[in-house]
Design a protein around this motif. Structure first.
Motif, PDB file in Angstrom:
ATOM      1  N   HIS A 206      38.831  38.940  39.780  1.00 17.13           N
ATOM      2  CA  HIS A 206      38.381  39.458  38.478  1.00 17.13           C
ATOM      3  C   HIS A 206      37.162  40.364  38.668  1.00 17.13           C
ATOM      4  CE1 HIS A 206      37.644  39.597  34.179  1.00 17.13           C
ATOM      5  NE2 HIS A 206      36.353  39.414  34.484  1.00 17.13           N
TER       6      HIS A 206
ATOM      7  N   ASP B 202      38.035  43.672  40.232  1.00 11.20           N
ATOM      8  CA  ASP B 202      38.754  44.568  39.336  1.00 11.20           C
ATOM      9  C   ASP B 202      37.951  45.019  38.120  1.00 11.20           C
ATOM     10  OD1 ASP B 202      40.892  44.317  41.056  1.00 11.20           O
ATOM     11  OD2 ASP B 202      41.907  42.794  39.836  1.00 11.20           O
ATOM     12  N   HIS B 203      36.861  44.321  37.776  1.00 14.23           N
ATOM     13  CA  HIS B 203      36.140  44.617  36.543  1.00 14.23           C
ATOM     14  C   HIS B 203      34.665  44.963  36.700  1.00 14.23           C
ATOM     15  CE1 HIS B 203      39.704  42.391  35.169  1.00 14.23           C
ATOM     16  NE2 HIS B 203      39.614  43.192  34.121  1.00 14.23           N
ATOM     17  N   CYS B 204      34.082  44.711  37.842  1.00 13.16           N
ATOM     18  CA  CYS B 204      32.638  44.888  38.027  1.00 13.16           C
ATOM     19  C   CYS B 204      32.247  46.375  37.987  1.00 13.16           C
ATOM     20  CB  CYS B 204      32.197  44.267  39.348  1.00 13.16           C
ATOM     21  SG  CYS B 204      30.433  44.428  39.648  1.00 13.16           S
TER      22      CYS B 204
ATOM     23  N   HIS C  89      32.335  49.199  41.061  1.00 14.07           N
ATOM     24  CA  HIS C  89      33.112  50.432  40.898  1.00 14.07           C
ATOM     25  C   HIS C  89      32.205  51.659  40.986  1.00 14.07           C
ATOM     26  CE1 HIS C  89      37.106  48.727  39.316  1.00 14.07           C
ATOM     27  NE2 HIS C  89      36.434  47.786  39.951  1.00 14.07           N
TER      28      HIS C  89
END
Length: 149
Positions: free
Chosen positions: A13, A16-18, A22
């Motif tokens: 998670h 994919d979301h941080c 990114h």
């Protein structure tokens, strides 16, 4: 019992979301891309940004450069050293505050920046063309809002 502090699903998670992760990945990819196009000039993307931050009507202080680049003063000072050695910049004692220094582009530094800027423009146009219409402006806006928060 697992030795992991969190379940692997949490790791996925975060991957994919941080936003921080990114942003770091994107910054590294962009730096590599600009490093490659600036390589024939013997310049890195970071040095280009530093030279550009010095392109002002009057020489800025190290603190002003650090604020412009979002860096600490010691990092700016360390990054200036190769540019000083190459003759692209010169650091002088600040007449208003003898404890500080001001940094200026030399004629060689202005020439280097003049040669690098068209490369930056062309590469930046290519990057923006790879994004959907308006996406670059939305990204810049979102990043600025995060900086101001």
């Amino acid at each position: 019992m697992s030795n992991l502090p969190e379940p692997y699903a949490t790791t996925l998670h975060i991957r994919d979301h941080c936003l921080c992760l990114h942003a770091q990945q994107a910054a590294r990819a962009l730096s590599r891309r600009f490093d490659e196009v600036f390589r024939p000039l013997g310049l890195t993307s970071g040095q280009f940004s530093l030279l550009n931050s010095l392109n002002r009507p009057s020489p800025p202080t190290i603190s002003q450069v650090a604020a412009t680049l979002g860096m600490d003063r010691s990092t700016v000072t360390a990054n200036l050293k190769p540019l000083e050695r190459s003759g692209a910049v010169i650091a002088t004692v600040d007449a208003a505050d003898r404890r500080g220094r001001r940094v200026a582009l030399t004629s060689a530094g202005r020439d280097l920046l003049a040669r690098a800027t068209p490369i930056w423009i062309a590469t930046h146009q290519q990057l923006e063309a790879e994004l959907d219409a308006g996406e670059a402006d939305r990204m810049r806006g979102g990043l600025r809002r995060l900086l101001e928060a």
